[in-house]
Design a protein around this motif. Sequence first.
Motif, PDB file in Angstrom:
ATOM      1  N   ARG A 208      -9.715  79.163 -50.999  1.00 57.93           N
ATOM      2  CA  ARG A 208      -9.931  77.841 -50.402  1.00 57.93           C
ATOM      3  C   ARG A 208      -9.766  77.980 -48.900  1.00 57.93           C
ATOM      4  O   ARG A 208      -8.709  78.384 -48.416  1.00 57.93           O
ATOM      5  N   ARG A 210     -10.070  75.975 -45.296  1.00 64.75           N
ATOM      6  CA  ARG A 210     -10.129  74.666 -44.641  1.00 64.75           C
ATOM      7  C   ARG A 210     -10.065  74.858 -43.123  1.00 64.75           C
ATOM      8  O   ARG A 210      -9.273  75.655 -42.621  1.00 64.75           O
ATOM      9  N   GLU A 221     -14.701  72.393 -45.319  1.00 61.29           N
ATOM     10  CA  GLU A 221     -14.316  73.304 -46.402  1.00 61.29           C
ATOM     11  C   GLU A 221     -15.470  74.234 -46.716  1.00 61.29           C
ATOM     12  O   GLU A 221     -16.631  73.807 -46.787  1.00 61.29           O
ATOM     13  N   GLN A 404      -0.930  72.463 -56.458  1.00 59.63           N
ATOM     14  CA  GLN A 404      -2.382  72.292 -56.478  1.00 59.63           C
ATOM     15  C   GLN A 404      -3.074  73.477 -57.155  1.00 59.63           C
ATOM     16  O   GLN A 404      -2.725  74.625 -56.906  1.00 59.63           O
ATOM     17  N   PHE A 406      -6.916  74.726 -57.315  1.00 58.93           N
ATOM     18  CA  PHE A 406      -8.205  74.453 -56.671  1.00 58.93           C
ATOM     19  C   PHE A 406      -9.326  75.139 -57.457  1.00 58.93           C
ATOM     20  O   PHE A 406      -9.306  76.355 -57.646  1.00 58.93           O
ATOM     21  N   THR A 408     -12.878  76.843 -58.053  1.00 57.04           N
ATOM     22  CA  THR A 408     -13.940  77.525 -57.313  1.00 57.04           C
ATOM     23  C   THR A 408     -15.054  77.863 -58.305  1.00 57.04           C
ATOM     24  O   THR A 408     -14.851  77.765 -59.525  1.00 57.04           O
ATOM     25  N   ASP A 412     -10.147  79.265 -61.121  1.00 53.95           N
ATOM     26  CA  ASP A 412      -9.162  78.410 -60.466  1.00 53.95           C
ATOM     27  C   ASP A 412      -8.254  79.223 -59.547  1.00 53.95           C
ATOM     28  O   ASP A 412      -8.000  80.405 -59.771  1.00 53.95           O
ATOM     29  N   GLU A 414      -4.493  79.139 -57.242  1.00 58.04           N
ATOM     30  CA  GLU A 414      -3.225  78.525 -56.862  1.00 58.04           C
ATOM     31  C   GLU A 414      -3.191  78.413 -55.343  1.00 58.04           C
ATOM     32  O   GLU A 414      -3.500  79.373 -54.646  1.00 58.04           O
ATOM     33  N   ILE A 415      -2.790  77.265 -54.819  1.00 56.69           N
ATOM     34  CA  ILE A 415      -2.843  77.022 -53.381  1.00 56.69           C
ATOM     35  C   ILE A 415      -1.482  77.222 -52.730  1.00 56.69           C
ATOM     36  O   ILE A 415      -0.463  76.716 -53.209  1.00 56.69           O
ATOM     37  N   GLU A 417       0.386  76.699 -48.959  1.00 58.90           N
ATOM     38  CA  GLU A 417       0.214  75.975 -47.703  1.00 58.90           C
ATOM     39  C   GLU A 417       1.182  76.479 -46.644  1.00 58.90           C
ATOM     40  O   GLU A 417       2.335  76.833 -46.951  1.00 58.90           O
TER      41      GLU A 417
END
Length: 457
Positions: A208, A210, A221, A404, A406, A408, A412, A414-415, A417
């Motif tokens: 992901r 951003r 994105e 979260q 996410f 794709t 999937d 794992e996010i 941050e």
Amino acid sequence: MAQNQGGGGGGGGGGFFSSIASSFSSFKNQVNGLLGYEGLEVINPEGGTEDAEVEAQRGRWKGEERDSYWRSMQKYVGADITSMVTLPVLIFEPMTMLQKMAELMEYSHLLELADECEDPYLRLVYTASWFISVYYALQRTWKPFNPILGETYEMVNHCGITFIAEQVSHHPPISAAHAENEHFVYDITSKVKTKFLGNSIDVYPLGRTRLKLKKDGVILELVPPPTKVNNLIFGRTWIDSPGEMILTNLTTGDKVVLYFQPCGWFGAGRYEVDGYVYNSDEEPKILMTGKWNESMSYQPCDLEGEPLPNTELKEVWRVAEAPADDKFQYTHFAHKVNSFTTAPKKLLPSDSRLRPDRYALEMGDLSKAGSEKSILEEKQRAEKRMRESKSQEFVPKWFDQTDQIFPTPWGDLEIYEYNGKYSEHRAAADSSGTVEEVNINTIEFNPWQFGNVGETS
């Protein structure tokens, strides 16, 4: 000129693109038939099938090494080999995946132009070109080192950017990065999924990405195309990224859809990128065209995707001149990324530049690089055993795992941050009066949670 793909991102499946893909498949099958290795495809992107046997003998491998490695790898055909295969240091470059992530920052001036741009569609032209610009570096055929769990990479002294990356998970391998200056904030959680096909490997980017432009606060994105590494064992290794790149403005609904053409007969279509900037109603506003290893240009268009009268194609990005005959195909910026000139004061001891295997390879000592790589991998396994004995989970320093998940196109994710702690650390380090000499000889590589467990266990 660009082909109208429609705003949805599912175009390009018929007509010219379909015929190219069909020819490409037929070409591979013919070459494969000339070889004595079942399951292998040796693809020469520059020529026909008559030189398949010669092409198979080219590349960085010696004959006996090719045969031996092919025998050991046959059992993995069809499998995801992201973290299950120990690869020989022969195919590596003296850089880690965390450093490779930082190469996207080379043409960050495009983000300054995007941030200051009043036209929302031209803003997408700048940002899409920025994301495309890294593909010139990604075409290098050498593999970067897999980061050790807890390894980091820091970069400063480039366009006011502070860049931090950390290996936040080992199984599955996940990297997270954060970059920021006065114009933008960039965040990525990166994981890859692979499929080993014998003499090639498909790489699917489960990430992901951003990007926030600070002036107007818009958030974009990215969904990049997959990548195929051809002639992994037999022949000259080369890279292709056929498929679509989609960049969406999450704030307005505008988007860019760009089609990376597959390499066809005698190199037809190789490197070419075509597509459009669409408004939120999926109407084309600007066409984009170029080559990802050379330059990108744009031109306003009508609702049919045709150039508007009295407008011209304008270049927005061109690749910088690269060193001639560089051993690892490095750009000038790649050398900066790998050097201590881009390192901050009080460099973290977990930084990729300090890895002894990476440094040995940079110095041309393959034997030492291989032994140091094995030592690091064993220390990583020892630390995992210690962590399990203490019933503890690894906790990254600079990024926090969220709840979260996410989705794709390839699975999937794992996010993780950015938690802001690195900004506090960097501010404290930069304000300190002491200036320490930073190099491979003054700081020992130390990403370990429990100290140097390989020496204490």
